[in-house]
Design an enzyme around this catalytic site. Sequence first.
Site, PDB file in Angstrom:
ATOM      1  N   LYS A  53      27.103  54.937 -10.267  1.00  0.00           N
ATOM      2  CA  LYS A  53      26.110  54.018  -9.688  1.00  0.00           C
ATOM      3  C   LYS A  53      26.603  52.577  -9.793  1.00  0.00           C
ATOM      4  O   LYS A  53      26.482  51.794  -8.861  1.00  0.00           O
ATOM      5  CB  LYS A  53      24.753  54.198 -10.390  1.00  0.00           C
ATOM      6  CG  LYS A  53      24.082  55.502  -9.995  1.00  0.00           C
ATOM      7  CD  LYS A  53      22.911  55.882 -10.880  1.00  0.00           C
ATOM      8  CE  LYS A  53      22.438  57.292 -10.476  1.00  0.00           C
ATOM      9  NZ  LYS A  53      21.443  57.860 -11.373  1.00  0.00           N
ATOM     10  N   GLN A  97      17.778  56.345 -16.378  1.00  0.00           N
ATOM     11  CA  GLN A  97      18.684  57.475 -16.149  1.00  0.00           C
ATOM     12  C   GLN A  97      18.188  58.705 -16.919  1.00  0.00           C
ATOM     13  O   GLN A  97      18.075  58.667 -18.140  1.00  0.00           O
ATOM     14  CB  GLN A  97      20.112  57.098 -16.584  1.00  0.00           C
ATOM     15  CG  GLN A  97      21.137  58.196 -16.369  1.00  0.00           C
ATOM     16  CD  GLN A  97      21.357  58.536 -14.892  1.00  0.00           C
ATOM     17  OE1 GLN A  97      21.489  57.647 -14.052  1.00  0.00           O
ATOM     18  NE2 GLN A  97      21.368  59.823 -14.580  1.00  0.00           N
ATOM     19  N   ASP A 120      13.688  54.868  -8.161  1.00  0.00           N
ATOM     20  CA  ASP A 120      13.806  56.326  -8.196  1.00  0.00           C
ATOM     21  C   ASP A 120      12.563  56.987  -7.586  1.00  0.00           C
ATOM     22  O   ASP A 120      12.520  58.208  -7.436  1.00  0.00           O
ATOM     23  CB  ASP A 120      13.959  56.789  -9.660  1.00  0.00           C
ATOM     24  CG  ASP A 120      15.203  57.625  -9.861  1.00  0.00           C
ATOM     25  OD1 ASP A 120      15.881  57.914  -8.858  1.00  0.00           O
ATOM     26  OD2 ASP A 120      15.487  57.997 -11.016  1.00  0.00           O
TER      27      ASP A 120
END
Length: 298
Positions: A53, A97, A120
Amino acid sequence: MSLKLDGKKLSLEIEERLYNYISSNKKIAKRSPGLAVVRIGEDPASGVYVNNKEKACSRIGIKSFIFHLNDSAEQEEVEELIIKLNSDKDIDGILLQLPIPKKFDEQKLISNINPSKDVDGLNEINIGKLVKNEPAMRSCTPAGIINLLRSQNITIEGKKIVVIGRSLLVGKPLSLMLLNLNGTVTMTHSKTLNLNKVCKEADILIAAAGKPNLVDSSFVKEGAVIIDVGIHRLKSSEENLTRLCGDVLLEDVISKVFAYTPVPGGVGPMTVTMLLVNTIFSWKKQFGLSSTLKDLLP
Ligand code: NAD
């Protein structure tokens, strides 16, 4: 011959658009888009994902801020960090994460993320808006899959679509997005009876069960599109070697399908790309920039 839905290639094409978009709007915004990634603990796969990322951000001009906390951190400490990032003017997106160590209340942490920075798409406000089919941040893996289908003009409306898996991360939001796009969606899971028969009805079959090689040719209708979300690292017969595979036994289904996603190089790269897209949309919104990227949203 079956069509390969090449997520790696598509993600590079989208990245080029994103790079150009940032370059041409940075003067107005007076700063780059910013993404904060919060990682807790030492899960090795998470380390690889965070690295990927970070690299993707730097390729297109997003500034990434990595916060790596160790296992001994307390819930309150992580909550405080998220709250601080919520009001940080240089940060447009916040990503926790996953997975994180079990001692943490994951849902509470996600709830703490400001919905407009929840890149997200997992905060309940964004999930609620998805249920209501209102615009909001959408989760990355499902949004990436929809872009992959669109890139080859694969129709969703009116199609019978079976999703294997009902997780909050993939199966549920994906099923809702496909429903919002007028697919006729069946969501299946570990308690579904006669799974292969249900799947064999599908024009589009999406496997997100997290079970290596679960889907063989008995699951697949002739001419179907098959999307493999699963990703597994299996020990190969040669010592110390590993290989990646998905939920689909590709060699068994490939001759039957119209189109398929490879593992690796299918859904995975698109997930990262949609994270970049979501971060840029948050940045764009903050500065009232023009939108030439709308077609990337599901
Ligand atoms: P999860 O474990 O949270 O959920 C799995 C779902 O599959 C559950 O709803 C369960 O009911 C269902 N399931 C499990 N076994 C089944 C079976 N035998 N038959 C039918 N249904 C079954 O997993 P997840 O987070 O949704 O991830 C699924 C897979 O996708 C994993 O392999 C994960 O690594 C992968 N993944 C890949 C990406 C990517 O970017 N490529 C992103 C997220 C997840």
